[in-house]
Design a protein around this motif. Structure first.
Motif, PDB file in Angstrom:
ATOM      1  N   HIS A 204     -14.717   1.674  -0.465  1.00 41.79           N
ATOM      2  CA  HIS A 204     -15.243   0.729  -1.453  1.00 41.79           C
ATOM      3  C   HIS A 204     -15.963  -0.431  -0.764  1.00 41.79           C
ATOM      4  O   HIS A 204     -17.057  -0.840  -1.195  1.00 41.79           O
ATOM      5  CB  HIS A 204     -14.090   0.197  -2.309  1.00 41.79           C
ATOM      6  N   ILE A 205     -15.358  -0.953   0.313  1.00 39.45           N
ATOM      7  CA  ILE A 205     -15.972  -2.074   1.035  1.00 39.45           C
ATOM      8  C   ILE A 205     -17.306  -1.652   1.630  1.00 39.45           C
ATOM      9  O   ILE A 205     -18.318  -2.365   1.513  1.00 39.45           O
ATOM     10  CB  ILE A 205     -15.008  -2.583   2.126  1.00 39.45           C
ATOM     11  N   ILE A 206     -17.343  -0.488   2.269  1.00 47.64           N
ATOM     12  CA  ILE A 206     -18.583  -0.007   2.885  1.00 47.64           C
ATOM     13  C   ILE A 206     -19.663   0.183   1.827  1.00 47.64           C
ATOM     14  O   ILE A 206     -20.836  -0.168   2.030  1.00 47.64           O
ATOM     15  CB  ILE A 206     -18.313   1.301   3.645  1.00 47.64           C
ATOM     16  N   SER A 207     -19.266   0.712   0.679  1.00 49.75           N
ATOM     17  CA  SER A 207     -20.227   0.940  -0.405  1.00 49.75           C
ATOM     18  C   SER A 207     -20.792  -0.376  -0.933  1.00 49.75           C
ATOM     19  O   SER A 207     -22.004  -0.509  -1.146  1.00 49.75           O
ATOM     20  CB  SER A 207     -19.556   1.724  -1.527  1.00 49.75           C
ATOM     21  N   LYS A 208     -19.918  -1.352  -1.153  1.00 50.86           N
ATOM     22  CA  LYS A 208     -20.363  -2.642  -1.696  1.00 50.86           C
ATOM     23  C   LYS A 208     -21.278  -3.374  -0.704  1.00 50.86           C
ATOM     24  O   LYS A 208     -22.257  -3.995  -1.102  1.00 50.86           O
ATOM     25  CB  LYS A 208     -19.152  -3.512  -2.024  1.00 50.86           C
ATOM     26  N   LEU A 209     -20.926  -3.305   0.579  1.00 46.46           N
ATOM     27  CA  LEU A 209     -21.725  -4.013   1.574  1.00 46.46           C
ATOM     28  C   LEU A 209     -23.087  -3.374   1.787  1.00 46.46           C
ATOM     29  O   LEU A 209     -24.047  -4.049   2.178  1.00 46.46           O
ATOM     30  CB  LEU A 209     -20.972  -4.080   2.911  1.00 46.46           C
ATOM     31  N   SER A 210     -23.185  -2.084   1.559  1.00 42.33           N
ATOM     32  CA  SER A 210     -24.454  -1.381   1.769  1.00 42.33           C
ATOM     33  C   SER A 210     -25.338  -1.390   0.531  1.00 42.33           C
ATOM     34  O   SER A 210     -26.447  -0.841   0.548  1.00 42.33           O
ATOM     35  CB  SER A 210     -24.186   0.064   2.201  1.00 42.33           C
TER      36      SER A 210
ATOM     37  N   ILE B 147       0.846  -1.191   0.000  1.00 35.42           N
ATOM     38  CA  ILE B 147       0.000   0.000   0.000  1.00 35.42           C
ATOM     39  C   ILE B 147       0.883   1.244   0.000  1.00 35.42           C
ATOM     40  O   ILE B 147       1.846   1.346   0.773  1.00 35.42           O
ATOM     41  CB  ILE B 147      -0.923   0.000   1.236  1.00 35.42           C
ATOM     42  N   ASP B 148       0.537   2.192  -0.856  1.00 36.01           N
ATOM     43  CA  ASP B 148       1.356   3.405  -0.975  1.00 36.01           C
ATOM     44  C   ASP B 148       1.220   4.313   0.242  1.00 36.01           C
ATOM     45  O   ASP B 148       2.190   4.957   0.653  1.00 36.01           O
ATOM     46  CB  ASP B 148       0.963   4.180  -2.238  1.00 36.01           C
ATOM     47  N   GLY B 149       0.011   4.410   0.794  1.00 32.93           N
ATOM     48  CA  GLY B 149      -0.194   5.317   1.911  1.00 32.93           C
ATOM     49  C   GLY B 149      -1.614   5.280   2.402  1.00 32.93           C
ATOM     50  O   GLY B 149      -2.443   4.480   1.945  1.00 32.93           O
ATOM     51  N   PRO B 150      -1.946   6.153   3.353  1.00 35.03           N
ATOM     52  CA  PRO B 150      -3.284   6.128   3.974  1.00 35.03           C
ATOM     53  C   PRO B 150      -4.415   6.397   2.994  1.00 35.03           C
ATOM     54  O   PRO B 150      -5.516   5.861   3.169  1.00 35.03           O
ATOM     55  CB  PRO B 150      -3.200   7.214   5.046  1.00 35.03           C
TER      56      PRO B 150
ATOM     57  N   VAL C 271     -21.172  -1.630   8.535  1.00 37.89           N
ATOM     58  CA  VAL C 271     -19.982  -2.051   9.274  1.00 37.89           C
ATOM     59  C   VAL C 271     -19.196  -0.831   9.721  1.00 37.89           C
ATOM     60  O   VAL C 271     -19.336   0.260   9.152  1.00 37.89           O
ATOM     61  CB  VAL C 271     -19.079  -2.959   8.415  1.00 37.89           C
ATOM     62  N   SER C 272     -18.370  -1.019  10.734  1.00 35.82           N
ATOM     63  CA  SER C 272     -17.416  -0.006  11.166  1.00 35.82           C
ATOM     64  C   SER C 272     -16.023  -0.566  10.947  1.00 35.82           C
ATOM     65  O   SER C 272     -15.751  -1.726  11.312  1.00 35.82           O
ATOM     66  CB  SER C 272     -17.620   0.343  12.639  1.00 35.82           C
ATOM     67  N   ILE C 273     -15.152   0.247  10.363  1.00 39.33           N
ATOM     68  CA  ILE C 273     -13.826  -0.230   9.971  1.00 39.33           C
ATOM     69  C   ILE C 273     -12.754   0.648  10.616  1.00 39.33           C
ATOM     70  O   ILE C 273     -12.824   1.879  10.551  1.00 39.33           O
ATOM     71  CB  ILE C 273     -13.652  -0.220   8.445  1.00 39.33           C
ATOM     72  N   GLY C 274     -11.793  -0.024  11.236  1.00 36.86           N
ATOM     73  CA  GLY C 274     -10.610   0.659  11.744  1.00 36.86           C
ATOM     74  C   GLY C 274      -9.422   0.348  10.860  1.00 36.86           C
ATOM     75  O   GLY C 274      -9.195  -0.811  10.497  1.00 36.86           O
ATOM     76  N   ILE C 275      -8.657   1.385  10.481  1.00 37.27           N
ATOM     77  CA  ILE C 275      -7.547   1.234   9.544  1.00 37.27           C
ATOM     78  C   ILE C 275      -6.237   1.571  10.245  1.00 37.27           C
ATOM     79  O   ILE C 275      -6.142   2.576  10.962  1.00 37.27           O
ATOM     80  CB  ILE C 275      -7.706   2.156   8.325  1.00 37.27           C
ATOM     81  N   ALA C 276      -5.222   0.718  10.030  1.00 37.21           N
ATOM     82  CA  ALA C 276      -3.876   1.007  10.526  1.00 37.21           C
ATOM     83  C   ALA C 276      -2.874   0.621   9.459  1.00 37.21           C
ATOM     84  O   ALA C 276      -3.036  -0.402   8.782  1.00 37.21           O
ATOM     85  CB  ALA C 276      -3.597   0.250  11.813  1.00 37.21           C
ATOM     86  N   LEU C 277      -1.855   1.438   9.286  1.00 42.97           N
ATOM     87  CA  LEU C 277      -0.782   1.178   8.326  1.00 42.97           C
ATOM     88  C   LEU C 277       0.506   0.857   9.065  1.00 42.97           C
ATOM     89  O   LEU C 277       0.809   1.471  10.101  1.00 42.97           O
ATOM     90  CB  LEU C 277      -0.559   2.377   7.402  1.00 42.97           C
ATOM     91  N   SER C 278       1.241  -0.092   8.532  1.00 41.46           N
ATOM     92  CA  SER C 278       2.483  -0.502   9.185  1.00 41.46           C
ATOM     93  C   SER C 278       3.545   0.574   9.054  1.00 41.46           C
ATOM     94  O   SER C 278       3.536   1.387   8.132  1.00 41.46           O
ATOM     95  CB  SER C 278       2.995  -1.802   8.563  1.00 41.46           C
ATOM     96  N   GLU C 279       4.454   0.540  10.017  1.00 41.19           N
ATOM     97  CA  GLU C 279       5.639   1.382   9.994  1.00 41.19           C
ATOM     98  C   GLU C 279       6.857   0.472  10.086  1.00 41.19           C
ATOM     99  O   GLU C 279       6.738  -0.685  10.478  1.00 41.19           O
ATOM    100  CB  GLU C 279       5.609   2.370  11.167  1.00 41.19           C
TER     101      GLU C 279
ATOM    102  N   ALA D 126      -5.510   3.167   1.416  1.00 38.65           N
ATOM    103  CA  ALA D 126      -6.201   2.316   2.387  1.00 38.65           C
ATOM    104  C   ALA D 126      -7.616   2.817   2.645  1.00 38.65           C
ATOM    105  O   ALA D 126      -8.561   2.025   2.749  1.00 38.65           O
ATOM    106  CB  ALA D 126      -5.403   2.273   3.688  1.00 38.65           C
ATOM    107  N   GLU D 127      -7.789   4.136   2.740  1.00 32.28           N
ATOM    108  CA  GLU D 127      -9.125   4.694   2.958  1.00 32.28           C
ATOM    109  C   GLU D 127     -10.016   4.463   1.748  1.00 32.28           C
ATOM    110  O   GLU D 127     -11.235   4.241   1.899  1.00 32.28           O
ATOM    111  CB  GLU D 127      -9.014   6.183   3.274  1.00 32.28           C
ATOM    112  N   ASP D 128      -9.444   4.496   0.551  1.00 31.05           N
ATOM    113  CA  ASP D 128     -10.221   4.191  -0.663  1.00 31.05           C
ATOM    114  C   ASP D 128     -10.781   2.769  -0.582  1.00 31.05           C
ATOM    115  O   ASP D 128     -11.943   2.526  -0.931  1.00 31.05           O
ATOM    116  CB  ASP D 128      -9.348   4.337  -1.907  1.00 31.05           C
ATOM    117  N   TYR D 129      -9.942   1.837  -0.136  1.00 26.48           N
ATOM    118  CA  TYR D 129     -10.403   0.457   0.005  1.00 26.48           C
ATOM    119  C   TYR D 129     -11.535   0.366   1.020  1.00 26.48           C
ATOM    120  O   TYR D 129     -12.518  -0.350   0.815  1.00 26.48           O
ATOM    121  CB  TYR D 129      -9.246  -0.455   0.428  1.00 26.48           C
TER     122      TYR D 129
END
Length: 730
Positions: A410-416, A398-401, A430-438, A404-407
């Motif tokens: 997209h997931i929220i849109s498809k599920l709804s 993943i290039d950056g946040p 759904v509720s989604i929490g996002i974290a990116l590795s360092e 990840a937020e785009d994904y």
């Protein structure tokens, strides 16, 4: 009665009917007489009337090697016995014989004739050869059985590569051929067979032709054992591969794997033309069968592994496998300089579906939801179910946040998206929490960040997402997370009790131990008791935590009291005191563990929470009537703590808060502690000074008349095993 040997007819019959050669000769070597069996043995119809026969004419050159020995023995000892070799007069074939020669004395004492009895050993040699052949067969069979036993052991414990190498070596060695190989056809119709293991010559080859282009391919394709005695006469399959390896003969058997599939073949090859016996082919088939059993074991292990690594309801990867995926991705991320994005997803209000429609409908809804989620994520990400209504999605590179937020969007849109008719109830929010590795981030930290972000997303309203922010690290979401883990830890028995001694100041002896809960979180490490006890109080787990501690401590105390009169003290939350069933629970624990009531002391913690209600008063009274000691903890910490001694006369002991002990020695602190001790004595209550960290504090408590002391200076909390050793030394 006359001697029958005097009857010449009797002697003649013995000579004529004897199955052995009997001869009479002169010392000069002239043969005078040979019985019929002897003449038949050497191929003489009769003795010649004119020509003189001598003994050396009856023996082969090899047989005459003992002639000097025979002559010397006859002259000195009068007899000789040994082995020699006769010559057949018509065929010149050597006849192995056993010889017994002896001298017949004449009546006047002068040596007369030599009598010789000779027994044909040809039949014995044949029997020897037969016995040798039987012994060789037995040895071969034993060696084969030993090899099969060893291969069977490897089939259970070793990996496939080790087993196949051992199988090839055993086949080549015990069949006495130059080389052997285990070959495998990865896919039906492949033009080549992969050489997975081979001995000697074939060990340098990676593959051989499949089908009718090789002996092993032919055996596999036609599912039959194959024997090739000589490649020069072979017309069923192409022998070019064998010829290129300078192999002239061979045999192969299929290695079956399933009823409708043949996995590969086991083949042996020799430099010389030869025929392979039925026993040898049976041994090859047995080796192939062992390989098959190992393949089945590996496949079963794989199926069990897949089952253990996948969620039974949705068939998605489970928590364990998801963690492996994350670890692998983070390891690659260290070198590829890109991010791993972790999305923790929690279904909004899933409890409503379970409560309104039932758990079976809830399970069906989860299955349909997981299918929609997998479709929404696509091939780019990895979906796993962590348990309940919580899912994990991992993206790599993943290039950056923003990506990840785009994904997440997209997931929220498809599920709804609207459901199709007949789909039934499926969660759509759904509720989604996002974290990116360092760089150098651990899996635990990455999941923790996504977890915190997910709870913030839920707090923001259903159907949203949140990207981890460092402010999330210390907010109330940690309480939620810890409450879930604490509930699981209690259910799994992952908490432990440590025990700290209470010392009687007047004697210096250990009179009691306090049970203290400890929690080593599998991912966060040790959690401070003040934190997880507070979590338990806030999330309704105080009763479960207290019940576990009480039962565990009482059971342990019973063991100690087999050699010590020690008492056990257990902390009790004020919330437990508000439960009218608590006295019954305590009585049940004492009854089940066998601990006497007087050996148990309950320390009432967080006294500022205790309200002067009839329910609490009745609970304390019931516990006191039971004979259980009640102890007031942290006296002086709250505003109204001393009043409890008057309101609840059932208290037998109080603890001076460690904040006062920390000030000792000191004029003001000593005055306060002395006043508390005097007050306690007025109420006929035992006093404990807790938090003693040095000898000066201990001496000040003794001077003030304090009864008991507790603290690191006197003993740190340790596990049951070390506490047992400490009590035995006391």
């Amino acid at each position: 009665m006359s001697d029958p040997t005097d009857d010449l007819a009797v002697l003649q019959a013995i000579l004529d009917l004897s199955p052995d050669l009997i001869a009479l000769s002169e010392f000069s070597g002239e043969v005078l007489y040979v019985n019929p069996a002897g003449r038949s043995l050497v191929g003489l119809d009769h003795l010649p009337d004119t020509d003189i026969l001598t003994t050396d004419m009856f023996f082969t050159v090899r047989g005459l090697l003992v002639a000097d020995e025979v002559e010397a023995s006859l002259k000195t000892q009068g007899h000789w016995r040994g082995l020699s070799e006769l010559r057949h007069h018509r065929t010149d074939v050597a006849i192995p014989v056993a010889v017994s020669a002896f001298v017949i004395e004449s009546h006047d004492g002068i040596p007369g004739k030599i009598a010789t009895i000779i027994r044909d050993r040809s039949a014995g040699k044949r029997r020897d050869k037969e016995l040798q052949a039987v012994a060789a067969t037995a040895r071969q069979h034993a060696a084969e059985q030993q090899a099969l036993a060893e291969l069977s052991r490897l089939a259970v414990h070793a990996d496939l590569a080790q087993l196949m190498s051992a199988a090839a070596l055993a086949a080549a060695t015990l069949l006495g051929v130059e080389s052997a190989a285990v070959v495998h056809q990865a896919h039906a119709g492949d033009a080549t067979l992969n050489v997975l293991a081979a001995s000697r010559t074939l060990s340098t080859r990676a593959s051989i032709p499949a089908g009718n282009h090789s002996m092993a391919g032919y055996a596999l394709q036609h599912n039959i054992p194959v024997i090739c005695p000589d490649i020069t006469t072979e017309d069923r399959f192409d022998t070019a591969t064998m010829e290129s390896l300078e192999m002239r003969s061979g045999a192969a058997v299929p290695v079956p794997f399933a009823s409708s599939e043949h996995w590969g073949a086991l083949a042996v090859y020799g430099y010389e033309p030869r025929m392979y016996s039925a026993d040898e082919m049976s041994f090859l088939a047995a080796v192939a069968s062992v390989v098959t059993s190992a393949l089945k074991r590996v496949e079963l292990d794989r199926q069990l592994w897949l089952k253990s690594m996948h969620d039974a309801l949705t068939s998605l990867p489970n928590r364990t496998l998801a963690y492996e995926f994350i670890d692998d991705a983070l390891m690659r991320n260290h070198t590829e300089r890109s991010h791993v994005a972790l999305l923790l997803l929690d279904i909004d209000d899933f409890k409503i579906i379970n409560d309104s429609l039932g758990h079976e409908s809830g399970d069906r809804a989860l299955v349909r939801f997981s299918e929609r989620l997998t479709d929404a994520v696509g091939e780019r990400g990895t979906v796993a179910r962590l348990g309940g209504d919580e899912f994990l999605i991992m993206y790599q590179n993943i290039d950056g946040p923003d990506q990840a937020e785009d994904y997440a969007r997209h997931i929220i849109s498809k599920l709804s998206a609207p459901l199709r008719p007949g789909d039934g109830p499926i969660p759509m929010s759904v509720s989604i929490g996002i974290a990116l590795s360092e760089p150098s981030m651990s899996r635990r930290d990455l999941i923790h960040r996504a977890d915190l972000a997910m709870y913030r997303a839920k707090d923001s309203g259903d159907g949203g997402y949140a990207l981890f922010d460092r402010d999330d690290l210390y907010d109330a979401d940690r309480v939620r997370s810890l409450s879930i883990d604490l509930r699981n830890a209690l259910a799994a028995g992952d908490l432990r009790l440590h025990y700290q001694p209470l010392i009687q100041i007047s004697t210096g002896k250990i009179v009691a131990v306090e049970a203290l809960a400890r929690w080593n979180h599998p991912e966060r490490g040790p959690i401070e008791p003040t934190e997880f006890v507070a979590v338990a109080e806030r999330t309704g787990l105080a009763t479960a935590l207290g019940s576990w501690a009480l039962r565990t401590a009482c059971a342990q105390a019973v063991q100690w009291r087999t050699f010590s009169d020690i008492t056990i003290r257990v902390n009790v939350s004020a919330l437990q005191l508000r439960n009218s069933a608590f006295p019954d629970d305590v009585a049940a624990v004492l009854r089940e563990t066998g601990l006497p009531p007087e050996a148990l002391g309950l320390e009432i913690t967080e006294t500022v929470w205790v309200s002067d209600t009839a329910r609490v008063s009745a609970t304390l009274a019931a516990l006191g009537a039971m004979g259980v000691a009640l102890l007031l903890d942290d006296l002086g910490k709250g505003y109204g703590s001393i009043a409890y001694l008057d309101r609840y006369p059932t208290f037998e002991c109080l603890k001076i808060d460690r904040s006062y002990i920390a000030e000792l020695p000191g004029e003001r602190a000593e005055a306060v502690v002395s006043a508390i001790v005097m007050l306690a004595i007025a109420f006929d209550v035992t006093v404990v000074g807790e938090g003693v960290e040095n000898q000066a504090q201990y001496d000040a408590l003794a001077a003030a008349g304090c009864h008991l002391a507790q603290g690191f200076h006197l003993g740190r909390p340790v596990d049951a095993e070390r506490t047992t050793a400490l009590l035995r030394q006391a």
